[in-house]
Design a protein around this motif. Structure first.
Motif, PDB file in Angstrom:
ATOM      1  N   LEU A 192     -40.653  55.090  31.098  1.00  0.00           N
ATOM      2  CA  LEU A 192     -40.602  56.537  31.301  1.00  0.00           C
ATOM      3  C   LEU A 192     -41.782  57.225  30.630  1.00  0.00           C
ATOM      4  O   LEU A 192     -42.376  58.160  31.189  1.00  0.00           O
ATOM      5  CB  LEU A 192     -39.282  57.091  30.758  1.00  0.00           C
ATOM      6  N   ARG A 193     -42.141  56.766  29.436  1.00  0.00           N
ATOM      7  CA  ARG A 193     -43.283  57.368  28.729  1.00  0.00           C
ATOM      8  C   ARG A 193     -44.569  57.200  29.529  1.00  0.00           C
ATOM      9  O   ARG A 193     -45.396  58.117  29.600  1.00  0.00           O
ATOM     10  CB  ARG A 193     -43.429  56.727  27.351  1.00  0.00           C
ATOM     11  N   GLU A 213     -44.365  59.579  32.474  1.00  0.00           N
ATOM     12  CA  GLU A 213     -44.527  60.952  32.016  1.00  0.00           C
ATOM     13  C   GLU A 213     -45.989  61.269  31.733  1.00  0.00           C
ATOM     14  O   GLU A 213     -46.494  62.339  32.070  1.00  0.00           O
ATOM     15  CB  GLU A 213     -43.682  61.183  30.766  1.00  0.00           C
ATOM     16  N   VAL A 230     -47.684  61.763  35.044  1.00  0.00           N
ATOM     17  CA  VAL A 230     -47.389  63.066  35.646  1.00  0.00           C
ATOM     18  C   VAL A 230     -48.220  64.157  34.984  1.00  0.00           C
ATOM     19  O   VAL A 230     -48.791  65.026  35.659  1.00  0.00           O
ATOM     20  CB  VAL A 230     -45.881  63.375  35.532  1.00  0.00           C
ATOM     21  N   LYS A 231     -48.307  64.126  33.652  1.00  0.00           N
ATOM     22  CA  LYS A 231     -49.087  65.139  32.950  1.00  0.00           C
ATOM     23  C   LYS A 231     -50.585  64.999  33.246  1.00  0.00           C
ATOM     24  O   LYS A 231     -51.298  66.001  33.356  1.00  0.00           O
ATOM     25  CB  LYS A 231     -48.837  65.029  31.447  1.00  0.00           C
ATOM     26  N   THR A 277     -49.878  66.013  41.261  1.00  0.00           N
ATOM     27  CA  THR A 277     -49.251  64.705  41.057  1.00  0.00           C
ATOM     28  C   THR A 277     -48.786  64.138  42.400  1.00  0.00           C
ATOM     29  O   THR A 277     -48.055  64.814  43.141  1.00  0.00           O
ATOM     30  CB  THR A 277     -48.051  64.835  40.111  1.00  0.00           C
ATOM     31  N   GLN A 314     -44.214  61.129  41.278  1.00  0.00           N
ATOM     32  CA  GLN A 314     -43.097  62.040  41.018  1.00  0.00           C
ATOM     33  C   GLN A 314     -41.760  61.352  41.276  1.00  0.00           C
ATOM     34  O   GLN A 314     -40.802  61.499  40.509  1.00  0.00           O
ATOM     35  CB  GLN A 314     -43.213  63.273  41.930  1.00  0.00           C
ATOM     36  N   TYR A 327     -40.966  58.784  38.563  1.00  0.00           N
ATOM     37  CA  TYR A 327     -40.636  59.510  37.338  1.00  0.00           C
ATOM     38  C   TYR A 327     -39.194  60.011  37.402  1.00  0.00           C
ATOM     39  O   TYR A 327     -38.413  59.861  36.448  1.00  0.00           O
ATOM     40  CB  TYR A 327     -41.618  60.668  37.161  1.00  0.00           C
ATOM     41  N   LEU A 380     -36.091  58.826  35.020  1.00  0.00           N
ATOM     42  CA  LEU A 380     -35.353  59.827  34.264  1.00  0.00           C
ATOM     43  C   LEU A 380     -33.849  59.660  34.466  1.00  0.00           C
ATOM     44  O   LEU A 380     -33.055  59.703  33.505  1.00  0.00           O
ATOM     45  CB  LEU A 380     -35.759  61.237  34.681  1.00  0.00           C
TER      46      LEU A 380
END
Length: 312
Positions: A279-280, A283, A286-287, A293, A298, A301, A305
């Motif tokens: 997940l990290r 993430e 995505v950032k 993105t 997406q 992600y 989540l």
């Protein structure tokens, strides 16, 4: 190892070093708040970082801490709490020697002399390699706050590291009683002391309690990595206990069955931690690709989540 040749550094230089550790440039303060407001903001940033997942402090959190400390240093360069806050920031960055230098400087001041948490934190930094130095700090913390469970646990760890297992167990029991058997880390420490004394029934009962507390924390904070990591450590604790029984040739058939079960459950928990690690990465992706993105990123992600429990 703690580096003995580190001099007390100016807060501004400390700020630059903290940024350097994470590849960041120092962030100048945006405004000139009052020293009280700047102090409160710096404390809040540090406390939020300290409450993040165990063993993990995000670079963005360190950047925020640096910004807040730089602001405080700018509005009041002689603020008496600066050394304490920089010591905590260095501890978060993994720079133990520098953290010790600043906390030592702080506890020599009028404000620091009576701040039990500063002495306790010094003990925590010393205890791994210098238990006798740690003991002096824990003793001061306990004198300032009688019955503090974390200081009692620290003293128990010091006793264990210097070979006094009986005293280590006595202090661990005091810590758990003072804590009300609520904190996983403190209860787990008592289980290890029972194991060291080969008090198998007490060790087993206490280790199971620590695991139950950790499971409750996971349920209370779904989707957060830290409690899952703590739960993994409790399965390790139970496995260590059963391995010790096997080594001492006091294990029965049921111990082997339980050990196999704990190994399976621990692997399940490790898989959950791997999801958090994935997940990290997603993430960050995505950032890094915002605001354009790709849909595939997406989607992955969002799926991950949901898998970690962050369905909202």
């Amino acid at each position: 190892m703690i580096r003995r040749n580190v001099r007390f550094l100016t807060p501004l230089f400390v700020s630059a070093i903290v940024c350097h550790v994470f590849g960041q440039e120092p962030t100048p303060p945006d405004a000139k708040p009052s020293p009280e407001v700047a102090l409160r903001a710096a404390v809040e940033a540090i406390e939020q970082a300290e409450q993040q997942d165990e063993g993990v402090v995000l670079p963005t959190a360190m950047e925020e801490i640096n910004r807040r400390l730089t602001t405080l240093q700018g509005v009041d360069p002689t603020h008496p709490w600066l050394s304490y806050l920089y010591g905590r920031a260095y501890a978060l960055a993994g720079r133990t020697g520098d953290a010790i230098d600043h906390l030592r400087k702080f506890v020599e001041t009028r404000e620091g002399r009576n701040e039990w948490q500063a002495h306790r934190r010094l003990g925590d930094l010393f205890v791994a390699e210098f238990p006798r130095l740690a003991k002096a700090s824990y003793d001061k913390a306990l004198a300032l706050k009688a019955g503090e469970p974390t200081a009692l646990m620290g003293l128990s760890t010091c006793a264990y590291k210097t070979g006094d297992v009986d005293e280590a167990l006595r202090l661990a029991q005091q810590a758990v009683d003072s804590d009300g058997r609520q904190t996983v880390r403190i209860v787990g420490h008592l289980a290890r002391m029972f194991t060291a004394k080969q008090q198998w029934a007490d060790a087993d009962r206490t280790a199971v309690l620590a695991m139950e507390l950790a499971e409750a924390a996971v349920r209370k904070r779904p989707g957060v990595r830290g409690p899952v990591q703590t739960l993994e450590a409790q399965y390790d604790l139970l496995a260590d206990l059963l391995h010790a029984r096997i080594k001492e040739k006091v294990a029965g058939a049921e111990d082997f069955v339980r050990l196999a079960g704990f190994i399976r459950k621990r692997n399940d928990v490790a898989a959950r931690l791997a999801l958090h690690d994935a997940l990290r990465v997603l993430e960050l992706g995505v950032k890094s690709t915002a605001p354009n993105t790709p849909a595939r990123l997406q989607e992955q992600y969002a799926v991950t989540l949901a898998e970690v429990g962050r369905t909202e």
